[in-house]
Design an enzyme around this catalytic site. Structure first.
Site, PDB file in Angstrom:
ATOM      1  N   LYS A   1      33.042  38.604  40.706  1.00 27.77           N
ATOM      2  CA  LYS A   1      34.122  37.603  40.779  1.00 27.77           C
ATOM      3  C   LYS A   1      34.946  37.681  42.207  1.00 27.77           C
ATOM      4  CE  LYS A   1      38.711  38.611  39.312  1.00 27.77           C
ATOM      5  NZ  LYS A   1      39.171  39.776  39.817  1.00 27.77           N
TER       6      LYS A   1
ATOM      7  N   ASP B   1      43.106  35.711  40.142  1.00 28.02           N
ATOM      8  CA  ASP B   1      42.445  37.172  40.110  1.00 28.02           C
ATOM      9  C   ASP B   1      42.314  37.377  38.722  1.00 28.02           C
ATOM     10  OD1 ASP B   1      41.949  39.664  41.012  1.00 28.02           O
ATOM     11  OD2 ASP B   1      43.944  40.258  40.278  1.00 28.02           O
TER      12      ASP B   1
ATOM     13  N   HIS C   1      39.217  36.382  33.669  1.00 27.18           N
ATOM     14  CA  HIS C   1      39.785  37.179  32.427  1.00 27.18           C
ATOM     15  C   HIS C   1      40.475  36.750  31.254  1.00 27.18           C
ATOM     16  CE1 HIS C   1      38.150  39.995  35.237  1.00 27.18           C
ATOM     17  NE2 HIS C   1      39.229  40.652  35.902  1.00 27.18           N
TER      18      HIS C   1
ATOM     19  N   ASP D   1      32.036  39.017  34.567  1.00 25.86           N
ATOM     20  CA  ASP D   1      33.443  38.989  34.329  1.00 25.86           C
ATOM     21  C   ASP D   1      33.747  40.603  33.503  1.00 25.86           C
ATOM     22  OD1 ASP D   1      36.060  38.967  33.132  1.00 25.86           O
ATOM     23  OD2 ASP D   1      36.023  37.012  33.492  1.00 25.86           O
ATOM     24  N   HIS D   2      34.228  41.314  34.046  1.00 22.96           N
ATOM     25  CA  HIS D   2      34.326  42.750  33.528  1.00 22.96           C
ATOM     26  C   HIS D   2      34.923  43.066  31.873  1.00 22.96           C
ATOM     27  CE1 HIS D   2      38.042  43.542  35.180  1.00 22.96           C
ATOM     28  NE2 HIS D   2      38.245  44.803  34.429  1.00 22.96           N
TER      29      HIS D   2
ATOM     30  N   LYS E   1      34.059  44.752  27.809  1.00 18.94           N
ATOM     31  CA  LYS E   1      35.238  45.372  26.857  1.00 18.94           C
ATOM     32  C   LYS E   1      34.824  45.294  25.375  1.00 18.94           C
ATOM     33  CE  LYS E   1      39.042  45.051  30.124  1.00 18.94           C
ATOM     34  NZ  LYS E   1      39.123  46.459  30.491  1.00 18.94           N
TER      35      LYS E   1
ATOM     36  N   GLU F   1      49.992  44.664  33.695  1.00 18.94           N
ATOM     37  CA  GLU F   1      49.569  45.814  34.313  1.00 18.94           C
ATOM     38  C   GLU F   1      50.704  46.331  34.812  1.00 18.94           C
ATOM     39  OE1 GLU F   1      45.685  45.345  36.655  1.00 18.94           O
ATOM     40  OE2 GLU F   1      46.551  43.542  36.867  1.00 18.94           O
TER      41      GLU F   1
ATOM     42  N   ARG G   1      26.347  47.693  56.005  1.00 16.77           N
ATOM     43  CA  ARG G   1      25.831  47.762  57.302  1.00 16.77           C
ATOM     44  C   ARG G   1      25.984  48.988  58.116  1.00 16.77           C
ATOM     45  NH1 ARG G   1      28.929  42.300  59.301  1.00 16.77           N
ATOM     46  NH2 ARG G   1      30.620  43.159  57.749  1.00 16.77           N
TER      47      ARG G   1
ATOM     48  N   LYS H   1      51.462  41.980  37.396  1.00 17.35           N
ATOM     49  CA  LYS H   1      51.455  43.104  37.921  1.00 17.35           C
ATOM     50  C   LYS H   1      52.575  43.826  37.990  1.00 17.35           C
ATOM     51  CE  LYS H   1      47.060  42.840  40.764  1.00 17.35           C
ATOM     52  NZ  LYS H   1      46.223  43.719  39.911  1.00 17.35           N
TER      53      LYS H   1
HETATM   54  C1  BG6 Z   1      40.258  42.845  38.195  1.00 15.12           C
HETATM   55  C2  BG6 Z   1      41.488  42.434  39.309  1.00 15.12           C
HETATM   56  O1  BG6 Z   1      39.606  41.742  38.039  1.00 15.12           O
HETATM   57  O2  BG6 Z   1      41.036  43.179  36.996  1.00 15.12           O
HETATM   58  C3  BG6 Z   1      42.615  43.289  39.409  1.00 15.12           C
HETATM   59  O3  BG6 Z   1      40.939  41.953  40.326  1.00 15.12           O
HETATM   60  C4  BG6 Z   1      42.914  43.833  38.031  1.00 15.12           C
HETATM   61  O4  BG6 Z   1      43.487  42.939  39.941  1.00 15.12           O
HETATM   62  C5  BG6 Z   1      41.851  44.103  37.058  1.00 15.12           C
HETATM   63  O5  BG6 Z   1      43.876  45.004  38.224  1.00 15.12           O
HETATM   64  C6  BG6 Z   1      42.364  44.485  35.657  1.00 15.12           C
HETATM   65  O6  BG6 Z   1      41.311  45.059  35.023  1.00 15.12           O
HETATM   66  P1  BG6 Z   1      41.406  46.262  33.571  1.00 15.12           P
HETATM   67  O7  BG6 Z   1      40.183  46.233  33.075  1.00 15.12           O
HETATM   68  O8  BG6 Z   1      42.243  47.375  34.227  1.00 15.12           O
HETATM   69  O9  BG6 Z   1      42.516  45.173  32.907  1.00 15.12           O
END
Ligand code: BG6
Length: 507
Positions: free
Chosen positions: A165, A252, A257, A194-195, A199, A233, A62, A357
């Protein structure tokens, strides 16, 4: 142009497909994800010479930025990379543009269409468009509708939408969102990202399983006694309290994941490596997955929340003290749970998932523990023989390792566990690309293999429905246990495994 292009090994090992002329449109271009992940990933593709010269990125949000302001903001956010590859950045940045757009405001979407036509002429992008929705999830449905209403999704061969997501908040909302987006575009135009699937090591689960003969015969309930999937993490909630407070670790990390890692570890071999065969198998295995106690879900799940920790010189704030977090928040930052997969391959094998976390280490891994030898002929040096384990190291220190017993040196016949390890770094001498690099390239190539199909997303939400309902209706039955920052989560998570005579792997 930097080490990426001059490293012969890197060029030699990669067999990359050619991305066609393209305009990538990013909605939410002023947000975090754009400058932290998307633009860096595109710049990496550019430096790997994978982007065609007929390429443009159109940032949309925006704010009334100009093209130049957008370029400037991105350069500032990626200052060290830009300084390191100044010339490449100048060339890349010439393809960055900006258009103020509010997807809820139809005239701005019409203007967007006109701007895209102009860019087609200016950059020869030939009407190929990938729309990336990096906006608030509340706008995924209406965003797709707005694009469709402006005629921007009418050519399925040339236009597609990438949706970040979380895709829905639960089973019902995911179904509803699927209905809305499928009314605007065909399923093969919808790329739910979904990243983790981007990987290298997550994709390697498939290659390890299905390109070798030795693993598949033992990859089942006859040989495997349990499986642990961990995504730990060290970071806290960072500046994302606004999102995280209503999400929590279950939504999350687990629903997406961890569930994707579970699916790749447990699915059957697809008939072919094509998008539909792959996704059929993932959907099928997720449909067979169940919480260990569906009727009493509090028995198979533990939630936790990090409290203050660290040392007196480097204190770490607890979750409730983080900016933007409700001081009485009951959002979980840690989840551990037990699942089963009710099919012929996996019946009776417990799967333990955990994520959190502010744990002591950043680490994602899949650990398959094999059954013990039927007869113990030898004494174990450590007291008890260690069962064989295959550890798929997703990150960091990407690779895999196999633990097995050998004869301990000396005159007796005692056994001792050792490791056989493979490391991506040692074998290939190059760091893996960020997940977004692979996934953005795939979206622009129109290849959805590593994207999640509607039935998969729904099956993943359905799996956790008993837990989500319990948290909603009777949260006290699933209390959020505090754990000190930089420890491995609440003690109750250890008890979950101890009841089965097991323990979490402490890497
Ligand atoms: C994201 C989450 O999808 O993945 C985050 O929203 C998380 O909370 C992150 O920190 C972790 O990704 P990676 O690739 O660092 O394991």
């Amino acid at each position: 142009m930097g080490s990426v292009l001059t490293n012969p090994l890197r060029v030699g090992l990669r067999q990359e497909r050619v991305i066609p002329p393209q305009c990538l449109v990013i909605f939410g271009a002023s947000g975090d994800l754009t400058h932290r992940k998307l633009i860096p990933a595109l710049f990496e593709l550019f430096r790997q010479r994978r982007l065609p010269s007929e390429f443009a990125v159109l940032g949309c949000a925006r704010r009334p930025w100009s093209d130049e302001e957008f370029r400037q903001k991105m350069a500032e956010a990626m200052a060290s990379e830009v300084a390191e590859h100044r010339m490449a950045w100048e060339q890349f940045a010439a393809g960055l543009f900006y258009e103020p757009v509010d997807l809820q405001d139809p005239p701005t979407v019409v203007r967007l269409g006109q701007r895209l036509d102009m860019l087609d002429r200016q950059r020869a992008t030939r009407g190929n468009r990938t729309f990336y929705l990096s906006v608030s999830p509340n706008f995924y449905g209406s965003g797709c509708r707005a694009l469709a209403a402006a005629g921007l999704l009418s050519d399925p061969a040339r236009s597609r939408v990438v949706i970040e997501k979380p895709f829905g908040r639960d089973y019902g909302s995911a179904q509803e969102l699927n209905r809305v987006v499928q009314a605007s575009a065909q399923e093969n135009q919808i790329f739910r990202i979904d990243h983790y699937l981007g990987k290298e090591t997550v994709q390697n689960i498939l290659v390890l399983r299905f390109a070798n003969t030795i693993f598949e015969p033992i990859w089942n309930r006859n040989y495997i006694s349990s499986v642990q999937i961990t995504a730990a993490e060290t970071v806290g909630v960072e500046e994302r309290a606004g999102y995280y407070e209503s999400s929590g670790a279950l939504r999350d990390m687990v629903q997406n994941h961890l569930t994707q890692m579970l699916a790749l570890t447990t699915m059957e071999a697809p008939g072919r490596f094509d998008p539909e065969s792959m996704r059929n198998e993932k959907a099928k295995v997720l449909q067979a997955a169940r919480l260990a106690n569906e009727d009493e879900p509090w028995k198979c799940c533990v939630r936790g929340q990090y409290g203050p920790g660290g040392s007196s010189t480097r204190p770490i704030a607890g979750y409730r003290q983080e900016p933007g977090v409700n001081p009485e928040s009951t959002t979980e930052t840690y989840v551990a749970m037990k699942l089963f997969i009710n099919n012929w391959r996996w019946q009776g094998v417990p799967f333990y998932l955990r994520t959190g976390k502010r744990l002591p280490k950043r680490l994602s891994e899949v650990v398959l523990t094999f059954r013990e030898a039927p007869v113990h002929l030898f004494d174990a040096a450590s007291g008890a023989p260690t069962p064989n384990q295959l550890i798929l190291r997703i990150q960091p220190d990407e690779g895999a390792e196999f633990k097995f017993e050998v004869k301990a040196p000396g005159s007796g016949m005692r056994s001792r566990p050792v490791d056989m390890a493979f490391s991506y770094d040692d074998s290939f001498g190059e760091p893996s690309d960020e997940g977004y690099v692979r996934l953005l390239a795939d979206a622009m190539l129109g290849d959805p293999t590593l994207y999640t199909r509607s039935d998969e997303v729904e099956a993943a939400w359905r799996l956790y429905t008993p837990l989500l309902e319990l948290i909603e209706d009777a949260p006290n039955q699933l209390p959020v246990y505090p754990y000190e920052a930089r420890t491995w989560g609440p003690g109750a998570a250890d008890s979950l495994l101890a009841e089965d005579g097991l323990a979490w792997r402490r890497p």
